[in-house]
Design a protein around this motif. Structure first.
Motif, PDB file in Angstrom:
ATOM      1  N   ASP A 178      25.581  28.288 -23.627  1.00 25.06           N
ATOM      2  CA  ASP A 178      25.721  28.011 -22.207  1.00 25.06           C
ATOM      3  C   ASP A 178      24.892  26.778 -21.842  1.00 25.06           C
ATOM      4  N   PRO A 179      25.589  25.714 -21.462  1.00 27.13           N
ATOM      5  CA  PRO A 179      24.893  24.457 -21.175  1.00 27.13           C
ATOM      6  C   PRO A 179      23.823  24.630 -20.110  1.00 27.13           C
ATOM      7  N   VAL A 180      24.061  25.529 -19.201  1.00 27.21           N
ATOM      8  CA  VAL A 180      23.073  25.726 -18.147  1.00 27.21           C
ATOM      9  C   VAL A 180      21.758  26.192 -18.753  1.00 27.21           C
ATOM     10  N   LYS A 181      21.853  27.123 -19.664  1.00 22.59           N
ATOM     11  CA  LYS A 181      20.640  27.628 -20.308  1.00 22.59           C
ATOM     12  C   LYS A 181      20.013  26.552 -21.179  1.00 22.59           C
ATOM     13  N   THR A 182      20.890  25.822 -21.815  1.00 27.91           N
ATOM     14  CA  THR A 182      20.401  24.764 -22.685  1.00 27.91           C
ATOM     15  C   THR A 182      19.582  23.754 -21.887  1.00 27.91           C
ATOM     16  N   LEU A 183      20.132  23.359 -20.782  1.00 29.24           N
ATOM     17  CA  LEU A 183      19.419  22.417 -19.930  1.00 29.24           C
ATOM     18  C   LEU A 183      18.112  23.017 -19.435  1.00 29.24           C
ATOM     19  N   MET A 184      18.219  24.276 -19.109  1.00 30.29           N
ATOM     20  CA  MET A 184      17.031  24.945 -18.609  1.00 30.29           C
ATOM     21  C   MET A 184      15.940  24.931 -19.671  1.00 30.29           C
ATOM     22  N   MET A 185      16.341  25.201 -20.878  1.00 28.47           N
ATOM     23  CA  MET A 185      15.390  25.175 -21.986  1.00 28.47           C
ATOM     24  C   MET A 185      14.721  23.817 -22.083  1.00 28.47           C
ATOM     25  N   ASP A 186      15.543  22.824 -21.895  1.00 32.20           N
ATOM     26  CA  ASP A 186      14.990  21.491 -22.014  1.00 32.20           C
ATOM     27  C   ASP A 186      13.944  21.244 -20.938  1.00 32.20           C
ATOM     28  N   GLY A 187      14.281  21.623 -19.719  1.00 31.32           N
ATOM     29  CA  GLY A 187      13.325  21.477 -18.641  1.00 31.32           C
ATOM     30  C   GLY A 187      12.075  22.283 -18.928  1.00 31.32           C
ATOM     31  N   LEU A 188      12.287  23.430 -19.483  1.00 28.17           N
ATOM     32  CA  LEU A 188      11.170  24.313 -19.798  1.00 28.17           C
ATOM     33  C   LEU A 188      10.242  23.654 -20.810  1.00 28.17           C
ATOM     34  N   ALA A 189      10.855  23.089 -21.830  1.00 27.82           N
ATOM     35  CA  ALA A 189      10.064  22.405 -22.852  1.00 27.82           C
ATOM     36  C   ALA A 189       9.193  21.348 -22.177  1.00 27.82           C
ATOM     37  N   ASP A 190       9.819  20.683 -21.242  1.00 30.75           N
ATOM     38  CA  ASP A 190       9.124  19.687 -20.445  1.00 30.75           C
ATOM     39  C   ASP A 190       7.977  20.289 -19.646  1.00 30.75           C
ATOM     40  N   GLY A 191       8.288  21.362 -18.968  1.00 27.13           N
ATOM     41  CA  GLY A 191       7.340  21.958 -18.041  1.00 27.13           C
ATOM     42  C   GLY A 191       6.107  22.527 -18.717  1.00 27.13           C
ATOM     43  N   VAL A 192       6.247  22.941 -19.948  1.00 26.70           N
ATOM     44  CA  VAL A 192       5.081  23.486 -20.631  1.00 26.70           C
ATOM     45  C   VAL A 192       4.375  22.429 -21.467  1.00 26.70           C
ATOM     46  N   ALA A 193       4.912  21.237 -21.435  1.00 21.67           N
ATOM     47  CA  ALA A 193       4.334  20.160 -22.242  1.00 21.67           C
ATOM     48  C   ALA A 193       2.835  19.967 -21.990  1.00 21.67           C
ATOM     49  N   PRO A 194       2.399  20.010 -20.722  1.00 22.86           N
ATOM     50  CA  PRO A 194       0.976  19.832 -20.461  1.00 22.86           C
ATOM     51  C   PRO A 194       0.118  20.829 -21.228  1.00 22.86           C
ATOM     52  N   LEU A 195       0.672  21.983 -21.523  1.00 24.14           N
ATOM     53  CA  LEU A 195      -0.066  22.979 -22.282  1.00 24.14           C
ATOM     54  C   LEU A 195      -0.080  22.620 -23.748  1.00 24.14           C
ATOM     55  N   GLY A 196       0.824  21.751 -24.089  1.00 22.79           N
ATOM     56  CA  GLY A 196       1.016  21.505 -25.503  1.00 22.79           C
ATOM     57  C   GLY A 196       1.530  22.759 -26.160  1.00 22.79           C
ATOM     58  N   ALA A 197       2.429  23.420 -25.496  1.00 28.61           N
ATOM     59  CA  ALA A 197       2.886  24.695 -26.031  1.00 28.61           C
ATOM     60  C   ALA A 197       4.263  24.581 -26.649  1.00 28.61           C
ATOM     61  N   GLY A 198       4.503  25.409 -27.601  1.00 33.64           N
ATOM     62  CA  GLY A 198       5.819  25.494 -28.198  1.00 33.64           C
ATOM     63  C   GLY A 198       6.566  26.667 -27.599  1.00 33.64           C
ATOM     64  N   LEU A 199       7.867  26.678 -27.784  1.00 33.54           N
ATOM     65  CA  LEU A 199       8.664  27.758 -27.234  1.00 33.54           C
ATOM     66  C   LEU A 199       9.107  28.700 -28.338  1.00 33.54           C
ATOM     67  N   LEU A 200       8.779  29.943 -28.165  1.00 35.56           N
ATOM     68  CA  LEU A 200       9.168  30.939 -29.148  1.00 35.56           C
ATOM     69  C   LEU A 200      10.349  31.737 -28.621  1.00 35.56           C
ATOM     70  N   LEU A 201      11.437  31.688 -29.362  1.00 36.73           N
ATOM     71  CA  LEU A 201      12.634  32.396 -28.924  1.00 36.73           C
ATOM     72  C   LEU A 201      12.523  33.875 -29.216  1.00 36.73           C
ATOM     73  N   LEU A 202      12.836  34.664 -28.246  1.00 33.97           N
ATOM     74  CA  LEU A 202      12.762  36.103 -28.450  1.00 33.97           C
ATOM     75  C   LEU A 202      13.956  36.787 -27.815  1.00 33.97           C
ATOM     76  N   ARG A 203      14.383  37.821 -28.457  1.00 34.42           N
ATOM     77  CA  ARG A 203      15.411  38.653 -27.855  1.00 34.42           C
ATOM     78  C   ARG A 203      14.729  39.781 -27.129  1.00 34.42           C
TER      79      ARG A 203
END
Lengths: 353, 353
Positions: A81-106
């Motif tokens: 879903d492109p919407v989620k994909t885009l959201m993920m991208d923004g998210l990656a951006d938004g947590v950048a100041p933390l220098g955090a990675g994104l862990l995918l979880l179900r």
DNA sequence: GAAGGATATCGAATCGATTCGACCGGCCGC
DNA sequence: GCGGCCGGTCGAATCGATTCGATATCCTTC
């Protein structure tokens, strides 16, 4: 390279300084003389030390630099879903100041694996809206981890990133109404987790928040529009929906309000298949405002939602919370965008149903 | 809930057992009497202890339960490609025995954030093939983390999950050749990171392994096919490519070998746009064997690659390595699947170019 | 009844780095 | 000339859990 990896203590010894000093060279938390830094770095180099062990560091610091993103679905599908994909991208951006990675979880709690319960998370972002959400939320809260919910009802004191789904969909409906359409159908997203495509029964319980809200918006203008609910946000699902809608030439909608752009794209394809022209014979609206790959020359009339912005906001909220702040819920707004898939209702429209 | 979260030591004290005993109650590594377990669990409950801190556990254990997946692209875009998506899914599967989560990482080393260098990884999976790959590889190797490369040339002793790209593409080319086609064009994936769409110059350097290998396969059969290289694997890119290919009616290919199904779908759409029938006027082959959303009624003649299998294999390889084993490289094989997008070359074909 | 085993629990060391207060020269200013 | 301040370095405690060998207890079995 030895049998055991070098530790910072080894480096310190080699460089002739204390471990604390060596540590500071890597973290940069305290000024260190140029000479010392040089010696430590050289020692590290010679021992093949590549930097502090993240595990140990995270234990001491109390931070892991990892933000969990919890999907309610099958993990792969989440990204279709492109919407989620885009959201993920923004998210990656938004947590950048933390220098955090994104862990995918179900969010299947049962999962054998490193899940919400066992992953070293600094914070969690919950996506979606099913019943599972509640359970996941409980787990995370019990662990005392900051959490933000995107597009879901978290209740009480959990910051929430939302969208004016209802109002936006109402807007699209009004637009269609203003064009003179009266026989209108809705192609909805799934009503609940595990929903199979089909006409929505009158007594249906809609557990997916997004679906419910958008439908409510449509209903404000067209209280008794027929509703076909798809099994997911895919072009192929929209195609199925469209086939069902256009099956009976004598009782066919002149406008279709799809709850996602992908669904709309499928509906348009179904219209073509049925020999209907868009927008002359049938108008179609979407939702999301993504660029549907390969839909040209059509340009969907749709509601553009700031997906990436949503993600970014979620990321920022999480960042704030990790740093001890209080994050507020945010409601985003869609913007209506008229394309070339909606037009005046055909003159020859049959009786209003 | 107190000012400080309870630790396992608190729980042990409350339950009147030693920390070691309390620990095993949670880890289950050692038999514990039913009575003790009960007391510990009760104590935990009453203290609001939700399980061992993953940070501490991972330090002691030397495992974090996290596998990094490194993409060379913009992270969101990585998931726009169904092949990668499927691969991810297989990967999730393959690492399941570890109970590991997948941490998404970009390979821009410069990134401020928790990257390859600082994330608590048990292993890493590198996807893709650009120059960055080398750098990432070095970082990971220096850290002594097990690593597997998917579809990229890692050199020496790094296990590699590959595909018979060249042979597979040759097969498709042969098929088309056998059908009598002589004027054949190739629509390729990007030639290098940052490539802009266009005809491939004669002196082009192809740094993307997949592109190079597939092209080589096509060239075995059609040594001087013209090559249009797209900027990515998208339907819209295929459309652009198709428009370029079909622009000149007097010198138009009768068959197009696309390097991905999405590209092929776009080419087909371009053909329709140009008033060409598929496969009567022009044959099109794809690559990947994914279900292109909304391409019906066409069924691509394509090479089906076991994407999910690839991911699973990568996951298994990583699992093996983490457990101290030696993982072997694996080469997967595509299977040719004839659809209805290829047919005999049109009789009226002009002179062979 | 004693030796041998199985079971459950405990103690103490350990994983590797970070952090904070103490400490120590040296330099500045009065 | 001396107190104070400051940049730089050091010690030692700490983060929270796991693990393994040792110990205690109880049950067999001859």
């Amino acid at each position: 390279m030895n049998t055991r990896r070098a530790t910072i203590a080894d480096v310190a010894r080699e460089a002739g300084v204390s471990p604390s000093t060596a540590s500071v060279v890597f973290s940069g938390k305290t000024p260190v003389s140029e000479a010392t830094r040089g010696r430590v770095l050289a020692a590290a180099e010679s021992l093949g030390y590549t930097g502090p062990d993240p595990r140990a560091a995270s234990l001491r610091r109390g931070r892991s630099g990892i933000v969990g993103v919890v999907f309610e679905e099958y993990l792969g599908a989440a990204f279709l879903d492109p919407v989620k994909t885009l959201m993920m991208d923004g998210l990656a951006d938004g947590v950048a100041p933390l220098g955090a990675g994104l862990l995918l979880l179900r969010d299947d709690i049962a999962g054998s694996g490193a899940s919400l319960t066992t992953a070293p998370l600094d914070a969690a972002v919950l996506i979606g809206c099913s019943g599972h959400l509640r359970a996941s939320l409980d787990v995370v809260r019990a662990r005392g981890i900051p959490v933000v919910v995107v597009e879901g009802d978290a209740g009480d004191d959990v910051p929430r990133i939302g969208l004016d789904n209802r109002e936006a969909q109402r807007q699209a409906a009004s637009h269609v109404c203003a064009l003179g359409h009266r026989r209108v159908a809705v192609v909805a997203l799934p009503l609940s987790a595990g929903w199979e495509r089909g006409w929505m029964p009158a007594d249906a319980r809609i557990t997916v928040d997004v679906t419910r809200e958008r439908l409510a918006g449509a209903r404000e203008v067209f209280p008794d529009a027929r509703v076909w609910a798809a099994a997911g946000s895919f072009i192929a699902e929209g195609l199925e929906a469209g086939r069902a809608l256009f099956a009976d030439p004598t009782d066919r909608p002149t406008a279709v309000l799809a709850q996602s752009d992908l669904l709309a794209a499928g509906v348009i394809r179904a219209a073509e298949e049925a020999g209907l022209r868009v927008p002359d014979d049938v108008s179609v609206t979407g939702f999301d405002g993504i660029a549907v790959d390969g839909l040209a020359p059509y340009e969907l009339t749709t509601l553009h939602q700031p997906s990436a912005e949503k993600g970014r906001a979620a990321g920022r909220a999480v960042t704030t919370m990790i740093e001890g702040g209080q994050a507020a819920s945010i409601q985003f707004t869609c913007t209506f965008r008229e394309g070339n898939t909606t037009g005046p209702a055909p003159e020859s429209a049959g009786p209003t149903r």
